[in-house]
Write a protein that holds these residues in place. Structure first.
Motif, short mmCIF file in Angstrom:
data_model
loop_
_atom_site.label_atom_id
_atom_site.label_comp_id
_atom_site.label_asym_id
_atom_site.label_seq_id
_atom_site.Cartn_x
_atom_site.Cartn_y
_atom_site.Cartn_z
N LEU B 326 0.83 -1.20 0.00
CA LEU B 326 0.00 0.00 0.00
C LEU B 326 0.86 1.25 0.00
CD1 LEU B 326 -2.81 -1.03 2.48
CD2 LEU B 326 -3.05 -0.55 0.06
N GLU B 327 2.01 1.18 0.68
CA GLU B 327 2.87 2.36 0.73
C GLU B 327 3.50 2.63 -0.63
OE1 GLU B 327 5.58 1.90 3.94
OE2 GLU B 327 4.08 2.49 5.42
N ASN B 328 3.57 1.59 -1.46
CA ASN B 328 4.16 1.78 -2.79
C ASN B 328 3.15 2.19 -3.85
OD1 ASN B 328 6.75 1.20 -2.02
ND2 ASN B 328 6.42 -1.00 -2.21
N THR B 329 1.88 2.44 -3.43
CA THR B 329 0.89 2.77 -4.46
C THR B 329 1.10 4.20 -4.95
OG1 THR B 329 -0.60 3.39 -2.68
CG2 THR B 329 -0.95 1.25 -3.70
N ASP B 330 0.57 4.44 -6.14
CA ASP B 330 0.70 5.75 -6.79
C ASP B 330 -0.40 6.66 -6.28
OD1 ASP B 330 1.18 7.82 -8.41
OD2 ASP B 330 1.07 6.69 -10.30
N VAL B 334 -5.48 8.13 -6.78
CA VAL B 334 -6.36 8.54 -5.70
C VAL B 334 -6.79 9.99 -5.90
CG1 VAL B 334 -6.60 8.64 -3.21
CG2 VAL B 334 -5.07 6.98 -4.23
N GLU B 335 -5.83 10.85 -6.29
CA GLU B 335 -6.15 12.25 -6.56
C GLU B 335 -7.22 12.35 -7.64
OE1 GLU B 335 -4.73 15.08 -5.12
OE2 GLU B 335 -4.04 13.56 -3.69
N GLY B 336 -7.05 11.58 -8.69
CA GLY B 336 -8.01 11.60 -9.79
C GLY B 336 -9.40 11.26 -9.32
N ILE B 337 -9.50 10.21 -8.49
CA ILE B 337 -10.80 9.80 -7.98
C ILE B 337 -11.37 10.88 -7.07
CG2 ILE B 337 -12.04 8.03 -6.68
CD1 ILE B 337 -10.96 6.72 -9.01
N ARG B 338 -10.48 11.46 -6.27
CA ARG B 338 -10.92 12.51 -5.35
C ARG B 338 -11.51 13.69 -6.13
NH1 ARG B 338 -8.76 14.13 -0.22
NH2 ARG B 338 -6.86 12.99 -0.58
N GLN B 346 -14.88 5.25 -1.44
CA GLN B 346 -14.82 5.15 -2.91
C GLN B 346 -13.39 5.37 -3.40
OE1 GLN B 346 -17.80 8.10 -3.58
NE2 GLN B 346 -19.30 6.57 -4.27
N ARG B 347 -12.66 6.27 -2.74
CA ARG B 347 -11.28 6.51 -3.15
C ARG B 347 -10.45 5.23 -2.98
NH1 ARG B 347 -11.58 11.53 -0.39
NH2 ARG B 347 -10.30 10.76 1.31
N TYR B 348 -10.64 4.54 -1.84
CA TYR B 348 -9.89 3.29 -1.62
C TYR B 348 -10.31 2.23 -2.65
CZ TYR B 348 -8.41 5.15 2.86
OH TYR B 348 -7.85 5.91 3.84
N ARG B 349 -11.65 2.15 -2.82
CA ARG B 349 -12.16 1.08 -3.68
C ARG B 349 -11.68 1.24 -5.12
NH1 ARG B 349 -13.09 -1.50 -7.08
NH2 ARG B 349 -14.86 -2.79 -7.73
N PHE B 350 -11.74 2.50 -5.64
CA PHE B 350 -11.43 2.67 -7.06
C PHE B 350 -10.03 3.22 -7.32
CE2 PHE B 350 -16.06 2.81 -6.79
CZ PHE B 350 -16.37 1.81 -7.67
N GLY B 351 -9.42 3.81 -6.29
CA GLY B 351 -8.10 4.39 -6.51
C GLY B 351 -6.96 3.48 -6.05
N VAL B 352 -7.19 2.72 -4.97
CA VAL B 352 -6.09 1.96 -4.38
C VAL B 352 -6.19 0.47 -4.69
CG1 VAL B 352 -4.89 1.44 -2.25
CG2 VAL B 352 -6.00 3.65 -2.53
N ILE B 353 -7.37 -0.09 -4.45
CA ILE B 353 -7.53 -1.55 -4.58
C ILE B 353 -7.10 -2.06 -5.96
CG2 ILE B 353 -9.22 -3.42 -4.55
CD1 ILE B 353 -8.72 -2.60 -1.78
#
Lengths: 284, 432
Positions: B326-330, B334-338, B346-353
């Motif tokens: 998770l620390e290596n994610t871009d 997340v910014e885009g989703i935000r 929603q940010r976690y679901r579509f930006g990180v997962i």
């Protein structure tokens, strides 16, 4: 106008696609949840004690253990000294089996890597051999060898070494596949034999990676050697089983063993990750 | 200028070479010294005396062959025939396989390779291929025997006991009984045990019966084979896989939310992160063995205990690995989703997962595969799954053919899991 209808069609397509994907993920998730529930149900029905009953009893043993160890805290240093030799044996089993396993793993890996293999036709054979070595759990070989060789560290060492050879062989061969073949070509052009080509051409390239994998394996092998001790192969696991069967009143010994084992595993983990970091930094 | 730098560089290079030489000679020397120490510490020299080569021979011969016992009880004079001398393998009184001709309290036994035996009037008489005769009779005060000159390695004789190793057979006479073993290749009663009427049928007869509509009965007899217990074994294998499945995926489910809480870019609170990381370290450091013991005290022996032990140990490993992933994610995704006005979930679901899913799944699959092996070992300790069957078979020290069977099944199971998880992983990487 045509652009607009086309755009609408694409949009409708896209929405249909996402909806279908969501449906699939939803179905997959439902199946997964059902499988987990069913798995738990089966496991619980075949267990001696139920989950909820056990959950309420779960703290009893650790609390009893800690309170007893606390009462007899003055005895703990003595216990540490008593069990130090068996701890050393457990660590020795892990270390020796890692060394033997890694040596065998290097041979197996080089013999089963395309471009390096001594007998290219035998590559599938060595690969299958590694698969089988990896698939056999240590306990199987250990128990059979205990029957033949008697109890003690040697059966455990052989069992863990065989498994290690298979596991490391696979990782090593993945590393060796990426090795630069130019040194090998150079060496073969001056008439070096296969062994010399490997020793001077390949091993210097891959040694840091090999070492780092071997250290990781050493961590795993310490745990394995403790477990094998528990089923009768000597070392601290054996002492732990004895301490457990004596039960209440002798839990201070079990506590001492728990602490020793915990400390060893944490220290070895820290040391190995420290050296592994150093190795991977030295490489770049 | 170069003149000044040159000797310095040279010195540096020489120092480097000396160091490398030290390492390349010193390391093997240290390893060798350590192995010599191990040789002494493990008492490898004394191993030769402790090793039981006769046990090794038993394993080697018993794992791919079996013996049928023909036993005469000296007191009653009754003769019984049983496979491996077991109750479950006993022929009904008065019945026997083709090579034993029973006649009340007498029997004529064909031991193969030109050797025949005759049990009559409480004594045995064996005729060897060259016409030599072994005669023995159990008496109250000992064993009375007349032997032809035989290779001494084949005979073990005391007052109380006579053992003669024949070709593919063995004779044991004690004060209380005469016992003949004849060895056969293969796993006895593997398909059907003696109580099934399909036992002893040839392949042709079986095929005929199967065509004649007896397939369900055959399947039932095979499944409920009393000696090999195929049904129970398959259940045990399933239990082992289930332990690994539930343990691994349960651990993944528990550690995923915790990993978010212990990843620097998702949880700004230092104390929470630090605390959780120490919990992961602790759970990993307390080995699966210790968790197994602690859990077995509460939940009793069984597969659920083993599954929970795997679950707890792996929660620590997953927590650590997931939080690193998770620390290596871009951050940009997340910014885009935000920017579309999404809330935290929603940010976690579509930006990180979607970013971490392939990594996490491939780690989970790898652990699942290696946990099938661990589940075998843990099963041996907590008494669940195929590990229990294996330890039981080894502890009885005579069912080596079953031990071999279980080992083959375990290896096949682990290899199947290995290729299945490899296949899924490749699909995921290609698909993701």
């Amino acid at each position: 106008m045509a652009d607009l209808t086309q755009g609408r069609a694409i949009r409708a397509d896209y929405i249909a696609l996402t909806q279908r994907r969501r449906l699939y993920s939803g179905l997959l998730l439902t199946v997964f949840v059902l499988m987990m529930i069913a798995a738990f149900d089966i496991l619980e029905s075949r267990n001696a004690g139920g989950f909820l009953d056990g959950l309420s009893q779960l703290p009893d043993f650790p609390i009893g253990l800690i309170s007893e160890a606390w009462e007899k805290a003055d005895r703990l240093p003595g216990h540490f000294l008593t069990f130090l030799p068996s701890l050393l044996e457990t660590v020795n089993i892990a270390a020796a089996s890692t060394i033997f396993g890694a040596l065998a793993g290097v041979m197996l890996a080089l013999l089963s890597t395309r471009g390096l293999a001594r007998w290219p036709r035998m590559i599938p054979l060595f690969r299958r051999a590694m698969d089988i070595l990896r698939a056999i759990p240590e306990i199987v070989i250990a128990l059979v060898l205990i029957f033949v060789l008697g109890g003690g560290p040697v059966p455990a060492m052989i069992a863990i070494a065989l498994h290690t050879a298979g596991a490391l062989g696979k990782l090593f061969s993945e590393v060796a596949e990426n090795a630069d073949l130019k040194p090998v070509d150079g060496l073969s052009s001056v008439g070096a034999g296969w062994f010399q080509q490997m020793w001077f051409g390949v091993l210097p390239q891959v040694a840091p990676n090999f070492l780092s994998y071997a250290m990781m394996r050493f961590e795993i092998n310490i745990r394995a050697s403790a477990i094998l001790g528990f089923v009768g192969a000597g070392g601290i696991g054996y002492d732990l089983r004895n301490a457990m069967t004596w039960g209440q009143g002798r839990f201070d010994q079990a506590a001492a063993i728990f602490l020793l084992l915990f400390a060893t595993i944490v220290i070895v983990d820290q040391l190995s990750s420290h050296y592994r970091n150093k190795l991977s930094h030295a490489e770049h | 200028m170069t003149d000044v730098a040159h000797p310095d560089l040279r010195l540096q290079a020489e120092r480097l070479f000396t160091r490398k030489r030290m390492i390349s000679f010193g390391l093997p020397a240290m390893v060798l010294a350590y192995l010599i120490y191990i040789f002494g510490a493990f008492d490898v020299a004394g191993l030769a005396q402790r090793a039981r080569l006769d046990n090794a021979r038993i394993i080697l011969s018993d794992s791919w062959s079996y013996k049928t016992h023909v036993t005469m009880d000296a007191r009653s004079g009754n003769i019984a025939v049983a496979i491996e001398g077991e109750v479950k393998g006993a022929y009904l009184a008065g019945t026997a396989p083709g090579w034993v001709a029973l006649d009340g309290q007498a029997a004529e036994v064909d031991l193969g390779r030109g050797q025949t035996a005759m049990i009559r009037d409480g004594a045995i008489r064996i005729t060897l291929p060259e016409g030599e005769v072994i005669e023995a009779r159990p008496m109250r005060q000992g064993v009375e025997a007349t032997l032809p000159p035989l290779d001494p390695a084949r005979v073990n004789q005391t007052d109380q006991r006579l053992v003669v190793y024949l070709d593919g057979a063995r004779l044991t006479v004690t004060r209380t009984k005469i016992e003949l073993f004849r060895y056969f290749l293969g796993w006895e009663m593997f398909w059907f045990s003696l109580d099934s009427r399909f036992h002893g049928m040839t392949f042709g007869e079986l095929a005929q019966a199967a065509v004649g509509g007896e397939l369900p009965a055959m399947a039932r007899d095979f499944w409920n084979n009393r000696v090999w217990r195929h049904g129970d074994v398959v259940w045990a294998l399933g239990e082992t896989v289930l332990m690994a499945f539930f343990g691994t995926l349960g651990a993944a489910l528990i550690s995923l939310p915790l990993a978010f809480l212990s990843a620097r870019n998702f949880t700004p609170a230092w104390a929470v992160r630090f605390g959780l990381r120490r919990v992961f370290d602790f759970v990993r450091g307390v080995d699966a063995l210790i968790w197994t013991i602690v859990l077995a005290r509460a939940f009793g022996p069984g597969p659920m205990t083993g599954a929970l032990a795997i679950l707890i140990t792996d929660s620590g490993s997953f927590g650590k690995m997931f939080s690193e992933a998770l620390e290596n994610t871009d951050k940009k995704q997340v910014e885009g989703i935000r920017s579309t006005g999404a809330n935290a979930v929603q940010r976690y679901r579509f930006g990180v997962i979607p970013q971490v899913m392939p990594v996490l799944l491939s780690q989970v699959l790898y652990y699942f595969e290696s946990n099938t092996r661990s589940a075998t070992v843990i099963g041996a300790i907590v008494g669940g799954g195929i590990g229990l069957f294996l330890t039981q078979a080894i502890n009885t020290q005579k069912d080596w053919e079953q031990v071999a069977y279980y080992i083959v099944l375990i290896v096949l199971m682990v290899m199947a899991m290995d290729s299945a998880s490899g296949w899924i992983r490749r699909k995921l990487i290609r698909g993701g």
